[in-house]
Design a protein around this motif. Structure first.
Motif, PDB file in Angstrom:
ATOM      1  N   ILE A  62       1.112   6.454 -11.794  1.00 33.50           N
ATOM      2  CA  ILE A  62      -0.124   5.718 -12.070  1.00 33.50           C
ATOM      3  C   ILE A  62      -1.294   6.681 -11.889  1.00 33.50           C
ATOM      4  O   ILE A  62      -1.209   7.662 -11.137  1.00 33.50           O
ATOM      5  CB  ILE A  62      -0.308   4.495 -11.144  1.00 33.50           C
ATOM      6  N   ASP A  63      -2.393   6.424 -12.585  1.00 40.08           N
ATOM      7  CA  ASP A  63      -3.548   7.305 -12.479  1.00 40.08           C
ATOM      8  C   ASP A  63      -4.494   6.833 -11.361  1.00 40.08           C
ATOM      9  O   ASP A  63      -4.267   5.784 -10.733  1.00 40.08           O
ATOM     10  CB  ASP A  63      -4.289   7.393 -13.814  1.00 40.08           C
ATOM     11  N   ASP A  64      -5.539   7.602 -11.146  1.00 41.33           N
ATOM     12  CA  ASP A  64      -6.465   7.282 -10.060  1.00 41.33           C
ATOM     13  C   ASP A  64      -7.181   5.953 -10.276  1.00 41.33           C
ATOM     14  O   ASP A  64      -7.440   5.213  -9.328  1.00 41.33           O
ATOM     15  CB  ASP A  64      -7.514   8.396  -9.919  1.00 41.33           C
ATOM     16  N   GLU A  65      -7.520   5.649 -11.503  1.00 39.55           N
ATOM     17  CA  GLU A  65      -8.231   4.398 -11.782  1.00 39.55           C
ATOM     18  C   GLU A  65      -7.382   3.191 -11.394  1.00 39.55           C
ATOM     19  O   GLU A  65      -7.871   2.231 -10.779  1.00 39.55           O
ATOM     20  CB  GLU A  65      -8.600   4.331 -13.267  1.00 39.55           C
ATOM     21  N   THR A  66      -6.114   3.241 -11.733  1.00 40.86           N
ATOM     22  CA  THR A  66      -5.205   2.157 -11.362  1.00 40.86           C
ATOM     23  C   THR A  66      -5.048   2.078  -9.840  1.00 40.86           C
ATOM     24  O   THR A  66      -5.049   0.989  -9.251  1.00 40.86           O
ATOM     25  CB  THR A  66      -3.830   2.366 -12.019  1.00 40.86           C
ATOM     26  N   LEU A  67      -4.932   3.231  -9.208  1.00 35.15           N
ATOM     27  CA  LEU A  67      -4.817   3.275  -7.745  1.00 35.15           C
ATOM     28  C   LEU A  67      -6.009   2.596  -7.083  1.00 35.15           C
ATOM     29  O   LEU A  67      -5.845   1.730  -6.220  1.00 35.15           O
ATOM     30  CB  LEU A  67      -4.717   4.731  -7.279  1.00 35.15           C
ATOM     31  N   ARG A  93       0.828  -1.199   0.000  1.00 34.13           N
ATOM     32  CA  ARG A  93       0.000   0.000   0.000  1.00 34.13           C
ATOM     33  C   ARG A  93       0.870   1.260   0.000  1.00 34.13           C
ATOM     34  O   ARG A  93       0.566   2.245  -0.687  1.00 34.13           O
ATOM     35  CB  ARG A  93      -0.922  -0.014   1.223  1.00 34.13           C
ATOM     36  N   GLN A  94       1.955   1.212   0.767  1.00 25.47           N
ATOM     37  CA  GLN A  94       2.851   2.368   0.816  1.00 25.47           C
ATOM     38  C   GLN A  94       3.498   2.632  -0.546  1.00 25.47           C
ATOM     39  O   GLN A  94       3.591   3.780  -1.002  1.00 25.47           O
ATOM     40  CB  GLN A  94       3.933   2.123   1.870  1.00 25.47           C
ATOM     41  N   GLU A  95       3.907   1.547  -1.213  1.00 23.30           N
ATOM     42  CA  GLU A  95       4.521   1.707  -2.538  1.00 23.30           C
ATOM     43  C   GLU A  95       3.490   2.191  -3.558  1.00 23.30           C
ATOM     44  O   GLU A  95       3.803   3.034  -4.424  1.00 23.30           O
ATOM     45  CB  GLU A  95       5.118   0.369  -2.989  1.00 23.30           C
ATOM     46  N   LEU A  96       2.268   1.686  -3.454  1.00 26.80           N
ATOM     47  CA  LEU A  96       1.201   2.113  -4.357  1.00 26.80           C
ATOM     48  C   LEU A  96       0.945   3.615  -4.226  1.00 26.80           C
ATOM     49  O   LEU A  96       0.798   4.324  -5.221  1.00 26.80           O
ATOM     50  CB  LEU A  96      -0.075   1.324  -4.066  1.00 26.80           C
ATOM     51  N   MET A  97       0.929   4.098  -2.989  1.00 30.16           N
ATOM     52  CA  MET A  97       0.699   5.522  -2.762  1.00 30.16           C
ATOM     53  C   MET A  97       1.880   6.351  -3.283  1.00 30.16           C
ATOM     54  O   MET A  97       1.701   7.449  -3.824  1.00 30.16           O
ATOM     55  CB  MET A  97       0.485   5.795  -1.277  1.00 30.16           C
ATOM     56  N   ARG A  98       3.112   5.812  -3.153  1.00 28.83           N
ATOM     57  CA  ARG A  98       4.278   6.537  -3.647  1.00 28.83           C
ATOM     58  C   ARG A  98       4.209   6.685  -5.166  1.00 28.83           C
ATOM     59  O   ARG A  98       4.474   7.768  -5.721  1.00 28.83           O
ATOM     60  CB  ARG A  98       5.566   5.788  -3.262  1.00 28.83           C
ATOM     61  N   LEU A  99       3.788   5.601  -5.836  1.00 24.79           N
ATOM     62  CA  LEU A  99       3.671   5.650  -7.297  1.00 24.79           C
ATOM     63  C   LEU A  99       2.592   6.644  -7.727  1.00 24.79           C
ATOM     64  O   LEU A  99       2.768   7.377  -8.713  1.00 24.79           O
ATOM     65  CB  LEU A  99       3.343   4.255  -7.844  1.00 24.79           C
TER      66      LEU A  99
END
Length: 527
Positions: free
Chosen positions: A503-508, A491-497
């Motif tokens: 990455i865009d909001d849809e991917t997030l 989750r932390q890495e996802l937020m960093r990306l």
């Protein structure tokens, strides 16, 4: 009240709910107690308008969804097993309490007609479903005791409402027929079951034909009001109709709802029920000012009504103890006489069952519907509010302490033949067999080796774990602690990306949803 004022008051109430729930959590109080006291305090805040509840609106707005929620999650096997005990409380205890309170009220106020006295008894006799659940949700009870309390709270309102209607009619007309009352009660009850079954049957056919998730969720929510209003329209019990519809929907929802609908609907229901329950208690508190002003102020209550109301509260409480312990004595006698199926509760459980008699919104709403021509109306209204206040504040704050002090333990063997771990092992074995059939193509080539390995390993571990839960507890918790740590890192890495614009909001949102499901699964799997 101007519509804008009504919205502002509603907004203030919602803010108060947040604060009062936090206070209840901070000081380990039942939320119902904090909300009731907080609502009572808000009633006297300068500038706030006097709240006048419309009793019919309160009943039709709040009661159906809360009854539906309780019925939907009812354990059907336990409910059927203890149905006689549930009916003893929901019908027998309510009638007995009505009679006791009526006799005591007439002894205290001999000028008050008998019918009016019994009307008061009917008002205060049924314990409230919302009050009971609001207090009991924070404590662990043996299965039988929990089933009796939850089942009673679903059905006793119907008994109290029927008794109230006949008592009021007798007070206004001066005539009463016990046989006619019994016959009418049977018609109302059976009619409620029939209407609830019919409405839920039609509704479930509709749900199967709806393919939009939000339409399914919306339609399932509307079922509670559909069942209640349909029953009331044909003059049968809306309470029993709603409970019947909830029991049937809860039984068939596993085949009607998809996984996505079930998860989203459950989340929506939980929030809605939380808000409705909180609103009920804060509304009861807010109505205090109007009740006092109607009877002439707190001085009149303390000087003229306090002592009779105190005696009535004691009589009401004693009546429940007498009924519960009397019924338990009959069961003990029957068991001693050779009836092995008769199983008395025992002193600790009977004490808890007797003390769990909190009153709530139904008592107040029914009292507010008293016609002005009924003798002693103001006294009955104050008595109803006092009963709610005393039972929620006194019994609500001490019930958890009493349960822990008595050390109640599960003394009833489960009807199920498999433990949760054994059921998971059986399910995992079937899943492995299914994957084994689909893992190969028509030529016999293995095309899904990783899936086959995954489900084979899962089935093997589930079989090894079943029956040896205590031995593997530490390893399982350690395993899922690692899973949770991995989820947190992901989750932390996802937020960093996302914050870096990679990455865009849809991917997030898509990946975050997967992480959420994985985290919830890991938290629930810890033992």
């Amino acid at each position: 009240m101007h519509p804008v004022q009504a919205f502002e008051l509603t907004f203030v109430m919602l803010l108060a709910i947040l604060v009062l729930h936090w206070i209840a959590s901070r000081f380990e109080l039942p939320p119902a107690v904090a909300l009731l006291v907080g609502g009572g305090a808000l009633a006297f805040v300068p500038g706030l308008p006097v709240l006048e509840l419309d009793p019919e609106l309160v009943l039709v707005l709040f009661l159906p969804p809360l009854l539906m929620d309780g019925a939907y999650f009812t354990a059907h096997a336990e409910f059927r097993k203890h149905l006689v005990g549930v009916l003893s409380l929901a019908i027998g205890a309510v009638i007995f309490t009505t009679l006791v309170v009526g006799v005591v009220t007439h002894w205290l106020l001999p000028d008050l007609p008998w019918a009016a006295c019994f009307a008061l008894g009917a008002i205060v006799s049924p314990p409230d479903a919302v009050s009971a659940r609001a207090v009991l949700q924070s404590v662990k009870l043996p299965r039988r005791l929990s089933t009796l309390l939850e089942g009673e709270s679903l059905l006793n309102d119907a008994t109290g409402l029927v008794l109230f209607r006949f008592a009021v009619a007798a007070a206004l007309t001066g005539t009463f027929s016990a046989s006619a009352a019994f016959g009418q009660f049977v018609i109302l009850a059976l009619g409620g079951v029939a209407v609830g079954a019919a409405v839920s049957g039609v509704w479930m056919v509709l749900l199967k034909r709806l393919h939009d998730e939000y339409l399914v969720i919306t339609a399932s929510v509307l079922l509670c009001w559909a069942a209640y209003l349909a029953a009331e329209a044909v003059h049968v019990s809306g309470v029993i109709s709603t409970v019947t519809a909830g029991l049937l929907l809860g039984w068939f929802q596993h085949t009607i709802f998809s996984a996505r609908v079930r998860m989203r609907a459950s989340a929506f229901w939980q929030v809605m029920v939380f808000v409705f329950e909180a609103f009920i208690f804060i509304l009861i508190g807010l109505s205090l000012r109007g009740v006092l002003e109607r009877v002439g102020g707190i001085e009149v209550v303390m000087q003229q009504m306090a002592m009779p109301i105190l005696i009535i509260v004691l009589a009401m409480t004693a009546a429940r103890f007498l009924w519960v312990f009397g019924s338990d004595a009959v069961l003990a006698l029957a068991r001693a006489s050779g009836f092995r199926n008769a199983r008395p509760l025992g002193l600790p459980a009977a004490t808890v069952l007797s003390w769990a008699g909190m009153r709530g919104v139904v008592t107040l709403a029914v009292a507010l519907t008293l016609p002005a021509a009924v003798p002693g109306r103001d006294f009955m209204l104050v008595a109803a509010f006092a009963v709610i206040l005393v039972t929620v504040l006194l019994q609500g704050t001490t019930l958890g302490v009493l349960i822990r002090a008595l050390g109640l333990v599960e003394d009833e063997p489960s009807n199920t033949k498999l433990t949760g771990a054994e059921a998971e092992a059986a399910m995992a074995a079937v899943q492995r067999e299914t994957v084994e059939k689909l893992a190969y193509d028509d030529n016999g080539n293995l095309v899904h080796p990783q899936l086959l390995e995954k489900y084979t390993r899962r089935a093997t571990m589930a079989e090894r774990y079943a029956g040896n839960e205590s031995e593997h507890k530490d390893r399982i918790n350690a395993h899922f602690d690692v899973v949770l740590a991995a989820v947190a890192a992901g989750r932390q890495e996802l937020m960093r990306l996302h914050r870096a614009g990679k990455i865009d909001d849809e991917t997030l949102h898509s990946i975050e949803r997967d992480l959420d499901i994985e985290e919830i699964g890991a938290l629930d799997a810890r033992v």
